[in-house]
Scaffold this active site. Structure first.
Site, PDB file in Angstrom:
ATOM      1  N   GLY A 280       0.822  -1.199   0.000  1.00 40.02           N
ATOM      2  CA  GLY A 280       0.000   0.000   0.000  1.00 40.02           C
ATOM      3  C   GLY A 280       0.858   1.252   0.000  1.00 40.02           C
ATOM      4  O   GLY A 280       2.066   1.206   0.268  1.00 40.02           O
ATOM      5  N   PRO A 281       0.249   2.397  -0.281  1.00 45.05           N
ATOM      6  CA  PRO A 281       0.996   3.664  -0.284  1.00 45.05           C
ATOM      7  C   PRO A 281       1.512   3.996   1.109  1.00 45.05           C
ATOM      8  O   PRO A 281       1.068   3.411   2.105  1.00 45.05           O
ATOM      9  CB  PRO A 281      -0.050   4.690  -0.770  1.00 45.05           C
ATOM     10  CG  PRO A 281      -1.164   3.889  -1.344  1.00 45.05           C
ATOM     11  CD  PRO A 281      -1.160   2.570  -0.651  1.00 45.05           C
TER      12      PRO A 281
ATOM     13  N   GLY B 212       1.824   5.582   4.660  1.00 46.68           N
ATOM     14  CA  GLY B 212       0.885   6.178   5.606  1.00 46.68           C
ATOM     15  C   GLY B 212      -0.456   5.512   5.709  1.00 46.68           C
ATOM     16  O   GLY B 212      -1.352   6.034   6.381  1.00 46.68           O
ATOM     17  N   THR B 213      -0.643   4.353   5.081  1.00 45.53           N
ATOM     18  CA  THR B 213      -1.956   3.701   5.112  1.00 45.53           C
ATOM     19  C   THR B 213      -2.126   2.753   6.290  1.00 45.53           C
ATOM     20  O   THR B 213      -3.216   2.220   6.481  1.00 45.53           O
ATOM     21  CB  THR B 213      -2.198   2.933   3.808  1.00 45.53           C
ATOM     22  OG1 THR B 213      -1.089   2.060   3.554  1.00 45.53           O
ATOM     23  CG2 THR B 213      -2.347   3.896   2.641  1.00 45.53           C
TER      24      THR B 213
ATOM     25  N   LYS C 212       0.316   0.062   7.338  1.00 52.09           N
ATOM     26  CA  LYS C 212       0.884  -1.285   7.216  1.00 52.09           C
ATOM     27  C   LYS C 212       1.631  -1.685   8.491  1.00 52.09           C
ATOM     28  O   LYS C 212       1.439  -2.783   9.019  1.00 52.09           O
ATOM     29  CB  LYS C 212       1.818  -1.339   5.999  1.00 52.09           C
ATOM     30  CG  LYS C 212       1.139  -1.026   4.679  1.00 52.09           C
ATOM     31  CD  LYS C 212       2.091  -1.150   3.515  1.00 52.09           C
ATOM     32  CE  LYS C 212       3.166  -0.093   3.528  1.00 52.09           C
ATOM     33  NZ  LYS C 212       2.628   1.271   3.394  1.00 52.09           N
ATOM     34  N   THR C 213       2.466  -0.801   8.985  1.00 53.10           N
ATOM     35  CA  THR C 213       3.194  -1.105  10.221  1.00 53.10           C
ATOM     36  C   THR C 213       2.241  -1.180  11.405  1.00 53.10           C
ATOM     37  O   THR C 213       2.433  -1.999  12.314  1.00 53.10           O
ATOM     38  CB  THR C 213       4.270  -0.032  10.460  1.00 53.10           C
ATOM     39  OG1 THR C 213       5.097   0.077   9.299  1.00 53.10           O
ATOM     40  CG2 THR C 213       5.127  -0.388  11.653  1.00 53.10           C
TER      41      THR C 213
ATOM     42  N   HIS D 188      -5.064  35.684 -12.256  1.00 51.64           N
ATOM     43  CA  HIS D 188      -4.705  34.296 -12.544  1.00 51.64           C
ATOM     44  C   HIS D 188      -5.647  33.334 -11.809  1.00 51.64           C
ATOM     45  O   HIS D 188      -6.213  32.411 -12.421  1.00 51.64           O
ATOM     46  CB  HIS D 188      -3.248  34.062 -12.105  1.00 51.64           C
ATOM     47  CG  HIS D 188      -2.740  32.697 -12.423  1.00 51.64           C
ATOM     48  ND1 HIS D 188      -1.896  32.446 -13.478  1.00 51.64           N
ATOM     49  CD2 HIS D 188      -2.955  31.486 -11.832  1.00 51.64           C
ATOM     50  CE1 HIS D 188      -1.617  31.151 -13.524  1.00 51.64           C
ATOM     51  NE2 HIS D 188      -2.243  30.550 -12.519  1.00 51.64           N
ATOM     52  N   GLU D 189      -5.835  33.537 -10.511  1.00 51.28           N
ATOM     53  CA  GLU D 189      -6.687  32.624  -9.741  1.00 51.28           C
ATOM     54  C   GLU D 189      -8.155  32.789 -10.122  1.00 51.28           C
ATOM     55  O   GLU D 189      -8.910  31.811 -10.125  1.00 51.28           O
ATOM     56  CB  GLU D 189      -6.491  32.871  -8.241  1.00 51.28           C
ATOM     57  CG  GLU D 189      -5.066  32.672  -7.750  1.00 51.28           C
ATOM     58  CD  GLU D 189      -4.515  31.304  -8.085  1.00 51.28           C
ATOM     59  OE1 GLU D 189      -5.295  30.334  -8.153  1.00 51.28           O
ATOM     60  OE2 GLU D 189      -3.290  31.191  -8.290  1.00 51.28           O
TER      61      GLU D 189
ATOM     62  N   ASP E 199       1.145  24.956 -14.106  1.00 54.76           N
ATOM     63  CA  ASP E 199      -0.105  24.606 -14.792  1.00 54.76           C
ATOM     64  C   ASP E 199       0.173  24.014 -16.169  1.00 54.76           C
ATOM     65  O   ASP E 199      -0.435  23.010 -16.566  1.00 54.76           O
ATOM     66  CB  ASP E 199      -0.989  25.854 -14.933  1.00 54.76           C
ATOM     67  CG  ASP E 199      -1.400  26.418 -13.585  1.00 54.76           C
ATOM     68  OD1 ASP E 199      -1.475  25.633 -12.626  1.00 54.76           O
ATOM     69  OD2 ASP E 199      -1.634  27.634 -13.492  1.00 54.76           O
TER      70      ASP E 199
END
Length: 662
Positions: free
Chosen positions: A196-197, A199-200, A202-203, A418-419, A494
């Site tokens: 898994g990525p 921070g999901t 696993k540990t 721009h924003e 962008d």
């Protein structure tokens, strides 16, 4: 580190004791009132007849002057000294030279050697981690048995990954009651790989297994195997499984196994290096002639693509458990687990926070709760309120505002248009994610941000949605071009993202009418995986030219599409840019009101009152300088009501559209 200083102090004490003993045996006892005189003075006194009795011991002469004062001197190797003493009729007594004590002789002979041996043993112990492991225990495994009382974690502390918990719960039941499965011919899995990525959790899952299973649990990292000495990794693998067999049934957890389990034959030379020997030994121990019965290997990695295929086959890692980022239901459960440890105000809505954090991992959510608690503590609050969570979301997703940044009026105007261009294009195209917040306050590396918040979790994107994203990305550059007649570096990010998105549509996802549903080229691989350097081009020059034309066509088509939208909404563009210059931040409701054609006075929410604490502080300073009538405080009570900040959300894949700092 405490052991290091303990050993160092021990050796220092031993060295000081040896030096003290050496000095103790080396010093010769002398009379307290005995006077050491130079040899020349001894001869002068002898000529004057003031010396009557002497004691000769080797080359040292001691005696008493005629006035009764004792003396001693050291004579050179002079054969005439005895003749002179006899001529002066001095009474001569002789003594044999003192023998050096046996202990002192041994100490002088062996002290340097013992000191060198002690220093060598000390540093070798430190190289191997100390802890009484011995200087030659290179091949000992660094696996540590987890204590049952130290930070125990159970499945109740793990939320949002129910499918992974179910598969691991079955392994725990197998260890507790193997007859339940063996009566039907079932065998216990050899290994479980958590994928898994980052921070999901696993540990955390591995720690929960240790807390749930009533069997020994060993944990170590993949980097603990390989050291600077050849053969150490393979020896540690053997020792690790020997410890496991002695404590079977047991579980061994290896975190970040990709450090030792990468493809064999990788790299430019393809040599059989130390890491590959370690991997070979691991493969043999997991499923060889002498398989480790009752030893379950649990490993975790976020790079399954680099693991050796022999490690992933059934019989070694029988199960590959996916631990993905949680969905909205999982995020709600994870937030509930972390909020249980924090005093929460009644205004906090967990479901609203879960909907506003798509794409967050378990670690991200834990950090969100922690940031909210820290923010509430800085404000001297007793409970963590909803506004603290909203402020924490803005900080986590967009970065901390750079209030000290000095931005010129020209750059603020450029950033505002721009924003506003991003926001208008996003709000005008059906099917795009709703605009959540627009700001020209510098955050992180960006001078401004336009944040879109998805209404639901997405796992795939259609061609129409991807083209909409390209048009939104082009809105900022177009607004600068149409109004200010300029091109700036603020649109660099962008343009890059739009180009990468269009190339992926053409080359990877088969979304080109001309080229069809084919994959062109290959994904770039690391050269140390032994792939990219041996691959050949899979596309011709003519096809590469067609790909470039298709990518350019996608960008141009959506560029013109966004340009037409901004030309039609030019009045809204000027109004929204002016509102950003005045307020600096617009929320979703204010953007919607402006898009509906409302004037800025009606579209924008009233500004919140100034901070009551600052007002009271200014009043105290004023009273200290110039006495005035005491205020009743009624106005302050009315001004204490602060409007909470607007809700924040997770940006779409790839981050929010914004203006890069030049």
């Amino acid at each position: 580190m405490n052991g290091f200083y303990k050993n160092l102090s021990m050796w220092l004490v031993i060295g000081l004791l040896m030096v003290m003993l050496f000095n103790l045996f080396n010093n010769q006892p002398t009379a307290k009132d005995q006077q050491n005189i130079p040899f020349s003075e001894f001869l002068a006194q002898l000529d004057q007849g003031k010396i009557t009795d002497v004691v000769v011991q080797d080359r040292r002469i001691s005696g008493v002057f005629s006035d009764g004062i004792p003396f001693s001197t050291y004579t050179p190797n002079d054969p005439d000294i005895m003749r002179i003493l006899r001529e002066k009729k001095v009474n001569i007594s002789a003594r044999p030279p003192e023998e050096t004590p046996l202990l002192l002789t041994i100490l002088i002979s062996w002290f340097p050697m013992l000191l060198l041996i002690g220093v060598w043993v000390f540093f070798m112990r430190q190289m191997q981690g100390g802890g009484g492991r011995g200087a030659m225990s290179f091949g000992r495994s660094k696996a540590k048995m987890l204590s049952e009382t130290l930070g125990k974690v159970t499945f109740a502390d793990v939320a949002g990954i129910d499918e992974a918990k179910e598969e691991l719960q079955e392994i725990i039941e197998f260890l507790r009651n193997p007859q339940k499965f063996q009566r039907l011919g079932g065998k216990i899995p050899k290994g479980v790989l958590l994928i898994g990525p980052p921070g999901t959790g696993k540990t955390l899952l591995a720690r929960a297994i240790a807390g749930e299973a009533s069997v020994p649990f060993f944990n170590l990292s993949g980097s603990d195997f390989v050291e600077m000495f050849v053969g150490v990794g393979a020896a540690r693998v053997r020792d690790m499984f020997e410890q496991g067999k002695k404590n079977a049934p047991c579980i061994i957890f290896i975190d970040e196994i990709d450090a030792v389990g990468r493809h064999r034959g990788a790299g430019l030379g393809g040599g059989h290096d130390e890491r590959e020997q370690t991997l070979n030994q691991l493969l043999v121990e997991m499923d060889g002639f002498e398989s480790a019965e009752g030893v379950i290997l649990v490993a975790a990695t976020n790079r399954p693509d680099v693991l050796d295929p022999a490690l992933l086959r059934p019989g070694r890692f029988d199960r590959q458990v996916s631990v993905p980022n949680p969905d909205i239901r999982g995020r709600t459960q994870i937030l509930g687990v972390h909020m249980a440890k924090v005093p929460i105000d009644d205004t906090v809505d967990v479901e609203v926070l879960a909907r506003g954090t798509p794409g967050f991992s378990g670690a991200d959510l834990a950090n969100l709760v922690n940031e909210a608690a820290l923010g509430a503590a800085r404000a001297d609050k007793k409970l963590v309120e909803m506004e603290d969570f909203e402020a924490a979301k803005d900080k986590v997703m967009m970065g901390k505002p750079r209030k000290s940044a000095i931005i010129s009026d020209r750059e603020r105007k450029t950033t505002a248009y721009h924003e506003a261009g991003h926001a208008i294009v996003a709000a005008s195209i059906p099917g795009t994610d709703p605009v959540h917040k627009v700001t020209i306050i510098p955050r992180g590396r960006a001078l401004g941000l336009t944040m879109q918040l998805p209404t639901e979790d997405r796992h795939s994107y259609s061609r129409e949605q991807l083209e909409n994203n390209i048009a939104v990305l082009m809105g900022g550059r177009l607004a600068e071009e149409l109004v200010l007649n300029q091109w700036t570096t603020g649109a660099g990010n962008d343009i890059k993202r739009a180009t990468d998105l269009a190339r992926s549509m053409v080359c990877e996802w088969g979304m080109s009418d001309t080229l069809g549903p084919l994959t062109y080229g290959s994904k770039e691989e690391e050269i140390f995986l032994g792939r990219e350097i041996t691959q050949h081009k899979l596309i011709s020059e003519a096809t590469a030219l067609t790909i470039d034309q298709e990518v350019r066509g996608l960008i141009e088509r959506n560029y013109q599409r966004a340009k037409q939208i901004l030309i039609d909404k030019m009045d809204v563009l000027h109004t929204m840019a002016g509102a950003l210059l005045e307020r600096e931040t617009l929320d979703a409701d204010e953007v919607a009101n402006l898009m509906a054609g409302m004037p800025a006075e009606q579209a924008l929410k009233p500004l919140p009152p100034p901070d009551a604490k600052k007002k009271r502080r200014r009043a105290k300073v004023k009273l200290a300088k110039e006495p005035e009538p005491v205020d009743t405080g009624e106005e302050d009570e009315e001004e204490e009501e602060e409007e909470p900040p607007p809700p924040a959300g997770r940006p779409p894949r790839g981050g929010p559209a914004g203006t890069d700092a030049p």
